[in-house]
Scaffold this active site. Structure first.
Site, mmCIF file in Angstrom:
data_model
loop_
_atom_site.group_PDB
_atom_site.id
_atom_site.type_symbol
_atom_site.label_atom_id
_atom_site.label_comp_id
_atom_site.label_asym_id
_atom_site.label_seq_id
_atom_site.Cartn_x
_atom_site.Cartn_y
_atom_site.Cartn_z
ATOM 1 N N GLN A 68 71.548 5.246 12.874
ATOM 2 C CA GLN A 68 71.123 5.809 13.897
ATOM 3 C C GLN A 68 71.649 7.490 13.731
ATOM 4 O O GLN A 68 71.286 8.234 14.737
ATOM 5 C CB GLN A 68 71.431 5.194 15.161
ATOM 6 C CG GLN A 68 71.119 3.858 15.250
ATOM 7 C CD GLN A 68 71.779 3.092 16.278
ATOM 8 O OE1 GLN A 68 71.270 3.163 17.358
ATOM 9 N NE2 GLN A 68 72.901 2.456 16.014
ATOM 10 N N HIS A 88 66.730 7.987 13.382
ATOM 11 C CA HIS A 88 66.619 8.729 14.627
ATOM 12 C C HIS A 88 66.501 10.426 14.196
ATOM 13 O O HIS A 88 66.818 11.355 15.076
ATOM 14 C CB HIS A 88 67.774 8.632 15.481
ATOM 15 C CG HIS A 88 67.935 7.549 16.395
ATOM 16 N ND1 HIS A 88 69.010 6.816 17.070
ATOM 17 C CD2 HIS A 88 66.824 6.450 16.581
ATOM 18 C CE1 HIS A 88 68.870 5.780 17.611
ATOM 19 N NE2 HIS A 88 67.361 5.320 17.091
ATOM 20 N N CYS A 94 57.890 28.987 11.320
ATOM 21 C CA CYS A 94 57.733 27.919 10.470
ATOM 22 C C CYS A 94 57.884 28.208 8.881
ATOM 23 O O CYS A 94 56.904 29.101 8.609
ATOM 24 C CB CYS A 94 56.706 26.867 10.750
ATOM 25 S SG CYS A 94 56.365 25.690 9.444
ATOM 26 N N GLY A 138 79.864 0.557 14.292
ATOM 27 C CA GLY A 138 80.112 1.804 15.371
ATOM 28 C C GLY A 138 78.860 2.290 15.980
ATOM 29 O O GLY A 138 78.629 3.114 16.247
ATOM 30 N N SER A 188 77.118 1.135 19.907
ATOM 31 C CA SER A 188 77.484 0.421 21.420
ATOM 32 C C SER A 188 76.549 -0.666 21.712
ATOM 33 O O SER A 188 76.611 -1.505 22.618
ATOM 34 C CB SER A 188 77.574 1.414 22.388
ATOM 35 O OG SER A 188 76.304 2.245 22.606
HETATM 36 N N1 APR Z 1 85.296 3.122 14.590
HETATM 37 C C1 APR Z 1 84.585 2.026 15.083
HETATM 38 N N2 APR Z 1 83.738 2.325 16.175
HETATM 39 C C2 APR Z 1 84.122 3.248 17.022
HETATM 40 C C3 APR Z 1 84.806 4.332 16.429
HETATM 41 C C4 APR Z 1 85.805 4.101 15.415
HETATM 42 N N3 APR Z 1 86.313 5.033 14.832
HETATM 43 N N4 APR Z 1 84.887 5.259 17.681
HETATM 44 C C5 APR Z 1 84.011 4.771 18.476
HETATM 45 N N5 APR Z 1 83.314 3.682 18.064
HETATM 46 C C6 APR Z 1 82.283 2.694 18.672
HETATM 47 C C7 APR Z 1 82.374 2.938 20.255
HETATM 48 O O1 APR Z 1 83.379 1.942 20.789
HETATM 49 C C8 APR Z 1 80.938 2.551 20.595
HETATM 50 O O2 APR Z 1 80.641 1.114 20.768
HETATM 51 O O3 APR Z 1 81.279 3.412 18.451
HETATM 52 C C9 APR Z 1 80.287 3.226 19.530
HETATM 53 C C10 APR Z 1 79.396 4.228 19.604
HETATM 54 O O4 APR Z 1 78.255 3.997 20.625
HETATM 55 P P1 APR Z 1 77.448 5.208 21.126
HETATM 56 O O5 APR Z 1 78.066 6.437 21.494
HETATM 57 O O6 APR Z 1 76.761 4.639 22.199
HETATM 58 O O7 APR Z 1 76.575 5.643 19.862
HETATM 59 P P2 APR Z 1 75.155 4.829 19.348
HETATM 60 O O8 APR Z 1 75.695 3.396 19.466
HETATM 61 O O9 APR Z 1 75.202 5.364 17.786
HETATM 62 O O10 APR Z 1 74.084 5.580 20.021
HETATM 63 C C11 APR Z 1 72.864 5.016 19.809
HETATM 64 O O11 APR Z 1 72.006 6.495 21.263
HETATM 65 O O12 APR Z 1 72.056 8.633 22.236
HETATM 66 C C12 APR Z 1 71.300 8.037 21.399
HETATM 67 O O13 APR Z 1 70.148 8.737 19.665
HETATM 68 C C13 APR Z 1 71.367 8.381 20.121
HETATM 69 O O14 APR Z 1 71.442 7.477 17.816
HETATM 70 C C14 APR Z 1 72.105 7.285 19.258
HETATM 71 C C15 APR Z 1 71.872 6.030 20.072
#
Ligand code: APR
Length: 243
Positions: free
Chosen positions: A98, A116, A143, A183, A185
């Site tokens: 993502q 994404h 472009c 990694g 959420s």
């Molecule tokens: N190691 C493992 N996990 C980690 C670490 C780490 N060092 N640091 C943070 N995390 C975890 C957090 O606990 C969290 O659950 O990574 C997760 C990140 O979650 P988000 O910030 O929600 O990112 P993501 O799930 O990739 O978001 C999905 O949302 O906003 C959109 O398009 C954007 O691609 C993104 C999508």
């Protein structure tokens, strides 16, 4: 995770999210101090926000792009362990991310899909070309293909837009025997639902994240910790066909 039995896998799909790049110095979205704490999604990550204020949106992604290109941002041991695993794995491997950064590529991953989009590409809203892009996108940047000025946008899938490579990803999920989510959420679909597709295919499903994700209850196994520590450990115990 220690003491796990080695388990055979022939078809592996890995999903990564912002957490895998956190230790490389790239902010996640939903953690404390995450990007969405200081920016409204509606303003900087929707087509409507871009139509309303293109300058604000270009500025937001110009900052992200410049940060990604700073020498301080480098792949960490988690990106590297995934690339090494892909090199030696004798089955089929697909890495779905993502993330819009290029840290998986820089670590040496090959079979990789950015569902994404990619920060280091621009898309022309006039001729639909997708072009490599490292500089700032200015409001009147032309472009490089059709030369229309002011038609470039970041090659990012915004909320309300269709993620990329979905057919190929669902095909791989239908056939996989190991699905690992790293990694993320688990708040954003369709990625948050991949675990259910993999389960339906009978795959072993594993979550590796700093904390339990919103999709945690769908996984067979769930481990909490830093990606840079857990990813090398986890992939060292996945057994390959014929290995
Ligand atoms: N190691 C493992 N996990 C980690 C670490 C780490 N060092 N640091 C943070 N995390 C975890 C957090 O606990 C969290 O659950 O990574 C997760 C990140 O979650 P988000 O910030 O929600 O990112 P993501 O799930 O990739 O978001 C999905 O949302 O906003 C959109 O398009 C954007 O691609 C993104 C999508």
């Amino acid at each position: 995770m220690s003491g796990q039995k080695r388990q055979l896998s022939k078809r592996c799909v890995v999903l990564t999210g912002a957490g895998i790049s956190a230790e490389s110095g790239i902010q996640t979205f939903r953690d404390q101090n995450g990007l969405w704490e200081n920016h409204r999604i509606e303003d900087v990550a929707t087509p409507e926000g871009f139509a309303r204020d293109p300058q604000l949106v270009q500025h937001f992604y110009n900052l992200r792009r410049a940060q990604l290109l700073s020498p301080a941002v480098q792949p960490n041991p988690a990106h590297i362990a995934l690339a090494e695993f892909e090199k030696t794995f004798r089955g089929e491997f697909l890495l779905v991310t993502q993330n819009v950064d290029d840290l998986h590529e820089r670590a040496g991953s090959h079979n990789l899909r950015h569902m994404h989009g990619e920060l280091l590409k621009a898309r022309c809203t006039h001729c639909s070309s997708i072009v490599p892009w490292q500089a700032d996108i200015e409001l009147l940047s032309p472009c490089p293909r059709c030369h229309r000025s002011g038609s470039l946008r970041p090659h990012i899938v915004w909320f309300g837009e269709m993620p990329l490579y979905m057919q190929e990803i669902y095909d791989a999920l239908r056939q996989c025997d190991l699905f690992v989510s790293i990694g993320t959420s688990g708040h954003v679909y369709p990625a948050a639902g991949f675990v259910e597709q993999a389960r339906a295919a009978g795959a072993r499903t594993v979550e590796l994240n700093l904390e339990r994700s919103a999709a945690n209850s769908f996984f067979d196994e769930s481990y909490q910790g830093l990606a840079s520590v857990m990813i090398p450990q986890f992939f060292a115990q996945v057994q390959h066909p014929g290995a």
